[in-house]
Design an enzyme around this catalytic site. Structure first.
Site, PDB file in Angstrom:
ATOM      1  N   GLU A 168       0.824  -1.207   0.000  1.00 60.43           N
ATOM      2  CA  GLU A 168       0.000   0.000   0.000  1.00 60.43           C
ATOM      3  C   GLU A 168       0.857   1.255   0.000  1.00 60.43           C
ATOM      4  O   GLU A 168       0.517   2.259  -0.620  1.00 60.43           O
ATOM      5  CB  GLU A 168      -0.926   0.007   1.219  1.00 60.43           C
ATOM      6  CG  GLU A 168      -1.943  -1.117   1.245  1.00 60.43           C
ATOM      7  CD  GLU A 168      -2.969  -0.993   0.140  1.00 60.43           C
ATOM      8  OE1 GLU A 168      -2.585  -1.092  -1.044  1.00 60.43           O
ATOM      9  OE2 GLU A 168      -4.147  -0.799   0.461  1.00 60.43           O
ATOM     10  N   THR A 184      -6.884   8.122  -6.576  1.00 56.99           N
ATOM     11  CA  THR A 184      -6.997   8.221  -5.125  1.00 56.99           C
ATOM     12  C   THR A 184      -6.478   9.567  -4.640  1.00 56.99           C
ATOM     13  O   THR A 184      -7.043  10.175  -3.729  1.00 56.99           O
ATOM     14  CB  THR A 184      -6.179   7.091  -4.450  1.00 56.99           C
ATOM     15  OG1 THR A 184      -6.660   5.850  -4.928  1.00 56.99           O
ATOM     16  CG2 THR A 184      -6.330   7.120  -2.940  1.00 56.99           C
TER      17      THR A 184
END
Lengths: 320, 320
Positions: free
Chosen positions: A134, A187
């Site tokens: 991530e 994002t």
């Protein structure tokens, strides 16, 4: 070829929904599908080789630029192992969908490598390794997708200092309907439009709802879950980035959803419901909104499963 | 005198702790003691007469200015009753302490009047009546003290639109140590110093902790309760109004508290612990901090009880 080298494992890790309405940044849940597969075997030479990336176009096979490489390398380093790993990634889900695509790859990699190495880590301990994926993918090592992808069910990430991951399991039957409108939504954009200050009154409403959602899940109260599945703060800011969001949400609620919101940072939209039948009705109702809009969609129905990541194939030839 | 008129009831309602660390404005719990008593009987003439107020100085006996009068009047009005009520209030706890003093009086009044009238309302329904007392006392009809005083245990007030009160009960043994430093601290001041905007990052930490606290309570996990009992936002702002707060908190935690915070809007300080013995140690440790400071204190140790308000006396002479 030495039979030892023939050992391989293949792990599957599912997509996940993070930012569950009032549970922004702290609550996520697993789907059963879609998901990603990572195949792994040892190689004698050091380093990571990603020998195949299939299922989507455009993902790097450079092990320093692909989440599975980064996750695996961190595990090798921490375990102080001298051999290397050959990995293959098969993406079974879209990238950039808000369904935890990088998390699924990271979780599958962590689980596959762990199994291959004889399980030096518990699944819960793999969360920190999957978080490295991530960090590569989004610049922030968040846990609210990788934790449910690894642990299944609903998972609370109470905090990061130190990391505190609490699996809530699946205390009651819940089904997710997910619709992915195939628009590009970074994002970083979705994150950047959030205000850095929250009005106190909205904050109180939000955490009242989150506490209600926790109580609803753990006390098995569908009515309370329904009353609690709201996002007072982020959805109003973010939903403007998703065409037809309001109409899709209205359609989902009308079709019987307990609640509906943006999955992760979008553009996917999820709804929760108490039965598979209702979940299929919701999926159909959501799809109908986009029909003729010119926006392609993919949609999924899944029980929120007890299990997250799992081995789907392994072949162990013991040397004698 | 007609024997019918001799009917009376007396109810006791306990003190409560609201704003339980991360549960600002939404989570409260009951103590077993201290608490207030309300005695009630019917009178033939309309209206409310408060014939005695004992236990503290300076509280009005005017039924429009005392919370018990306002609560009782609202019940009479809603039930469309023509007779009146005679009430007496005995305060067993300090006013302005942050321990839900007005809530205890309001809850005792609502429960006593309801019992006297043959229980037209459920205890849960009494919450809205007791809230009328809070409206008089603080200008805001909040429920986070009256609800636990009426319902016992921990109570979540998810929201007000519409009112959603969720009794969590007492899933595991918890003991409260409460210290009231006898300084004057107006709720209005304690409220006015709060910033009306919350930094997003602190908000996320706060609701992560609240979700953790809910999970800890409902999953019976003392460790998780301990990790979650923090207030990132309000305690730093408010604790400056309470002399020696930091030292008291440190002493409580050192003595074994799971967590420690400001009760309601202060100045009382509460700590939670898993045993009566530890709770007494904490109380002693907290008292020690104030010894010689020139500030008088009162302190209490109480199990968080399953039951809140209750009848303590009644005399019903049936007419034949």
């Amino acid at each position: 070829m030495d039979k030892q080298e023939e050992q391989f494992v293949k792990a599957y890790a599912p997509a996940t929904v993070a930012n569950v309405c009032c549970g922004f940044d702290v609550l996520g849940f697993a789907l059963d599908a879609p998901g990603d597969e990572v195949w792994a075997r040892k190689k004698e030479t050091p380093g990571i080789l990603i020998s195949a990336v299939t299922g989507v176009e455009g993902l790097s096979a450079d092990p320093t630029l692909n989440v599975i490489g980064v996750v695996a390398q961190k595990m090798l380093t921490d375990l102080n192992l001298e051999h290397g790993l050959e990995l293959q990634l098969h993406k079974g889900m879209p990238v950039g969908s808000g369904l935890g695509s990088s998390a699924a790859s990271s979780a599958a990699a962590a689980f596959a490598v762990n199994a291959l190495l004889g399980n030096p880590f518990t699944t819960q301990e793999l969360v920190v390794y999957a978080m490295e994926g991530e960090r590569l993918a989004s610049g922030s090592a968040h846990a609210d997708n990788v934790a449910p992808s690894l642990l299944g069910g609903f998972v609370l990430v109470r905090g990061y200092d130190p990391l505190d991951v609490i699996p809530l399991g699946v205390p009651l039957d819940l089904y997710a309907s997910v619709l992915y409108p195939q628009i590009e939504l970074k994002t970083s954009l979705s994150r950047s439009i959030l205000k850095q200050e929250i009005p106190l009154k909205k904050g109180i409403k939000q955490w009242g709802n989150l506490a209600g959602l926790m109580a609803g899940l753990l006390m098995k109260d569908y009515g309370l879950i329904r009353r609690s599945l709201h996002d007072e703060i982020f959805e109003p800011e973010r939903s403007v980035l998703i065409p037809l969001f309001k109409q899709v949400k209205d359609a989902a609620l009308k079709a019987g959803a307990l609640g509906c919101g943006i999955s992760g940072s979008g553009p996917s939209i999820f709804a929760l419901s108490p039965s598979a039948e209702v979940a299929h009705d919701i999926k159909n109702a959501m799809e109908k909104v986009y029909a003729g809009s010119g926006i392609e969609t993919k949609s999924y129905v899944s029980k929120v499963p007890e299990q997250g990541v799992r081995l789907v194939e392994q072949s162990i030839y013991q040397t004698v």
